[in-house]
Design an enzyme around this catalytic site. Sequence first.
Site, mmCIF file in Angstrom:
data_model
loop_
_atom_site.group_PDB
_atom_site.id
_atom_site.type_symbol
_atom_site.label_atom_id
_atom_site.label_comp_id
_atom_site.label_asym_id
_atom_site.label_seq_id
_atom_site.Cartn_x
_atom_site.Cartn_y
_atom_site.Cartn_z
ATOM 1 N N ASP A 182 -9.790 -2.730 7.208
ATOM 2 C CA ASP A 182 -10.120 -1.628 6.211
ATOM 3 C C ASP A 182 -10.512 -0.338 7.126
ATOM 4 O OD1 ASP A 182 -9.160 -3.244 4.075
ATOM 5 O OD2 ASP A 182 -11.217 -4.007 3.940
ATOM 6 N N LYS B 257 -6.195 2.293 8.431
ATOM 7 C CA LYS B 257 -5.088 2.288 9.348
ATOM 8 C C LYS B 257 -3.908 2.715 8.513
ATOM 9 C CE LYS B 257 -5.555 -2.150 9.243
ATOM 10 N NZ LYS B 257 -6.775 -2.362 8.613
ATOM 11 N N GLY C 58 -4.443 -4.514 2.312
ATOM 12 C CA GLY C 58 -4.304 -3.241 1.371
ATOM 13 C C GLY C 58 -4.569 -2.019 2.135
ATOM 14 N N HIS C 59 -3.607 -1.210 2.354
ATOM 15 C CA HIS C 59 -3.776 0.072 2.876
ATOM 16 C C HIS C 59 -3.447 1.190 2.014
ATOM 17 C CE1 HIS C 59 -2.107 -2.198 6.862
ATOM 18 N NE2 HIS C 59 -3.159 -2.732 6.464
ATOM 19 N N GLN D 60 -5.252 -5.943 9.016
ATOM 20 C CA GLN D 60 -6.581 -6.564 9.185
ATOM 21 C C GLN D 60 -7.089 -5.813 10.580
ATOM 22 O OE1 GLN D 60 -3.520 -9.229 8.687
ATOM 23 N NE2 GLN D 60 -4.431 -8.526 6.698
HETATM 24 P P1 GDP Z 1 -6.856 0.016 5.739
HETATM 25 O O1 GDP Z 1 -6.686 -1.537 5.167
HETATM 26 O O2 GDP Z 1 -7.084 -0.100 7.278
HETATM 27 O O3 GDP Z 1 -5.247 0.718 5.585
HETATM 28 O O4 GDP Z 1 -7.765 0.877 5.041
HETATM 29 P P2 GDP Z 1 -8.264 0.561 3.278
HETATM 30 O O5 GDP Z 1 -7.482 1.593 2.617
HETATM 31 O O6 GDP Z 1 -8.226 -0.757 2.904
HETATM 32 O O7 GDP Z 1 -9.498 1.381 3.205
HETATM 33 C C1 GDP Z 1 -9.874 2.529 3.620
HETATM 34 C C2 GDP Z 1 -10.427 3.550 2.586
HETATM 35 O O8 GDP Z 1 -11.011 4.617 2.968
HETATM 36 C C3 GDP Z 1 -9.145 3.657 1.773
HETATM 37 O O9 GDP Z 1 -9.945 3.896 0.153
HETATM 38 C C4 GDP Z 1 -8.884 5.390 2.138
HETATM 39 O O10 GDP Z 1 -8.485 5.907 0.978
HETATM 40 C C5 GDP Z 1 -10.279 5.965 2.577
HETATM 41 N N1 GDP Z 1 -10.406 6.725 3.756
HETATM 42 C C6 GDP Z 1 -9.320 6.888 4.852
HETATM 43 N N2 GDP Z 1 -10.013 7.963 5.442
HETATM 44 C C7 GDP Z 1 -11.027 8.205 4.871
HETATM 45 C C8 GDP Z 1 -11.848 9.196 5.523
HETATM 46 O O11 GDP Z 1 -11.867 9.931 6.379
HETATM 47 N N3 GDP Z 1 -12.886 9.565 4.770
HETATM 48 C C9 GDP Z 1 -13.116 8.925 3.358
HETATM 49 N N4 GDP Z 1 -14.325 9.183 2.532
HETATM 50 N N5 GDP Z 1 -12.180 8.031 2.878
HETATM 51 C C10 GDP Z 1 -11.052 7.641 3.725
HETATM 52 P P1 IMO Z 2 -6.514 -4.771 5.979
HETATM 53 O O1 IMO Z 2 -5.002 -4.883 6.507
HETATM 54 C C1 IMO Z 2 -10.336 -6.768 5.617
HETATM 55 C C2 IMO Z 2 -10.258 -11.136 5.567
HETATM 56 C C3 IMO Z 2 -10.874 -11.718 4.378
HETATM 57 C C4 IMO Z 2 -11.401 -12.921 5.165
HETATM 58 C C5 IMO Z 2 -10.572 -13.367 6.154
HETATM 59 C C6 IMO Z 2 -9.524 -14.345 6.152
HETATM 60 O O2 IMO Z 2 -6.511 -4.167 4.496
HETATM 61 O O3 IMO Z 2 -7.509 -4.079 6.719
HETATM 62 P P2 IMO Z 2 -7.136 -14.312 4.496
HETATM 63 O O4 IMO Z 2 -6.785 -14.170 3.163
HETATM 64 O O5 IMO Z 2 -6.421 -13.455 5.571
HETATM 65 O O6 IMO Z 2 -6.863 -15.723 5.415
HETATM 66 O O7 IMO Z 2 -8.923 -14.250 4.779
HETATM 67 O O8 IMO Z 2 -9.898 -12.164 6.522
HETATM 68 N N1 IMO Z 2 -9.118 -10.055 5.559
HETATM 69 C C7 IMO Z 2 -9.446 -8.724 5.366
HETATM 70 N N2 IMO Z 2 -10.333 -8.045 5.491
HETATM 71 N N3 IMO Z 2 -8.798 -6.156 5.468
HETATM 72 C C8 IMO Z 2 -7.936 -6.761 5.457
HETATM 73 O O9 IMO Z 2 -6.521 -6.263 5.641
HETATM 74 C C9 IMO Z 2 -8.075 -8.123 5.395
HETATM 75 N N4 IMO Z 2 -7.151 -9.346 5.500
HETATM 76 C C10 IMO Z 2 -7.775 -10.552 5.471
HETATM 77 O O10 IMO Z 2 -11.616 -11.118 3.612
HETATM 78 O O11 IMO Z 2 -12.676 -12.749 5.497
HETATM 79 MG MG MG Z 3 -7.556 -2.462 3.640
#
Ligand code: GDP
Ligand code: IMO
Ligand code: MG
Length: 426
Positions: free
Chosen positions: A13, A16, A40-41, A226
């Site tokens: 998270d 990316k 979840g991206h 991840q």
């Molecule tokens: P990922 O799994 O690495 O793609 O990241 P996620 O999407 O799970 O979580 C990142 C969150 O931060 C999302 O809700 C994005 O919309 C949000 N986001 C990304 N860049 C920024 C930023 O620079 N500032 C803020 N406030 N939110 C951001």
């Molecule tokens: P993105 O791509 C954050 C964590 C889970 C748990 C551990 C193992 O959005 O960054 P799993 O279901 O993969 O066997 O769970 O890894 N986990 C993540 N945490 N972002 C993710 O993906 C994750 N994918 C798995 O919360 O601790």
């Molecule tokens: Mg994510």
Amino acid sequence: MSATAVVGLQWGDEAKGKIVDLLTDQHEIVVRYLGGNNAGHTVKFDGKTFKLSLLPAGVLRPGVTSVIATGVVINPEALLNEIAGVESQGVSIGEDLLISDRAHVIFPYHMAEEAIYEKQSGSSAIGTTMRGIGFCYREKAGRSHAIRVGELIRPDVLRSKLPEIIEFKNRLLTALDPEHTPFKADEVIEKYLHLGEKLKPHITDTTAYLHRQLKAGRRLLFEGAQGSLLDLDHGTFPFVTSSNSSGAGIHSGSGVPERHISRMIGIVKAYTTRVGGGPCPTELLDEVGQHIRDEGNEYGTVTGRPRRCGWLDAVATRYGANVSGVDCLAVMLLDVLSKLPELKICEAYEINGQRVEDFPSQIDDLAAAKPIYRTLKGWQTDICGVRKMADLPAEALEYVKVVSDLVGVPVQIVSVGPDRAQTILE
Ligand code: GDP
Ligand code: IMO
Ligand code: MG
């Protein structure tokens, strides 16, 4: 060398998805090479928000081909639902999505097994996403009960393999949980053949495809899922995911050797978050942690769980950067820290009275680690509209410089908001 890779350096998270989306206009093919619908991206642009799980962010850019490669574990129903979801938002997937016939398939019994293990593991539960990820990878490593995507479109193979597997799983699941409702082989087979038929136009040998594209000089972008600290081999075992989510997984998960990658971008959140179990030395269980959660909207994209929040851990991030082999950093969500008068970055740990700068290999040592912080002054001004590095307040520039110095990698991107446009490129 014509490929770029985007890899998370913390516990996932790191945002990316935002950086992959930003870079899709400079690349022709986006490749997802590991994980499954545990990811979840989030991508935001032109007032729209997309939450992608299995689909590479390339699907949002017309003309870009998206590849779900060999190392991914696929829940076909979840993938079809996701395709339908993005199409309902006006995105056309068409022929621009390719799915590896070598990727492994997640079945309902994987999720059932995971639910039982997580429930019965008590305090040693991992806190997984319950998507059957670990149990599908377990099957792949165990080999005898694994089904690959290519077999979904070979009815004879599926019909001959699945009854025995399902009979075995029913015996296992009933022994573990007497209330388990047995799976019916015929129903599962028909359902998965139907799902396979729907995905058939996309299923191909993606490794051969990618090598043809490299030969033709096409530019590839690898989308990590991840983060490096969740890597099965190099992360905070056992509180990890079941694949190589550091840069180590790119070659094995895609079939493309790393020598093709010219730019490896490490994605770093300006602070720390973690979902699920496992030690997190800089976690803040106080109002500052809650402030970060509120400002960053730190709730899981996949499970909706509140993310654990804390100060940036440079020891952990430096380790993630080293293992992944990144040559530059993107520092994300810097704006989330804007209201805090004082900021901290963990530069070392104290473990059993000793100062430690290497990330511990043993989970008990990490659990015992007390962060040694460097304190910095906050900028306390809104930076969401800043588009040039030089326009950042001096304290924010100093914060970014300390991150770079402690992680040991130059910063090339700073993100000050979720939108595609809210980005500072060095
Ligand atoms: P990922 O799994 O690495 O793609 O990241 P996620 O999407 O799970 O979580 C990142 C969150 O931060 C999302 O809700 C994005 O919309 C949000 N986001 C990304 N860049 C920024 C930023 O620079 N500032 C803020 N406030 N939110 C951001
Ligand atoms: P993105 O791509 C954050 C964590 C889970 C748990 C551990 C193992 O959005 O960054 P799993 O279901 O993969 O066997 O769970 O890894 N986990 C993540 N945490 N972002 C993710 O993906 C994750 N994918 C798995 O919360 O601790
Ligand atoms: Mg994510």
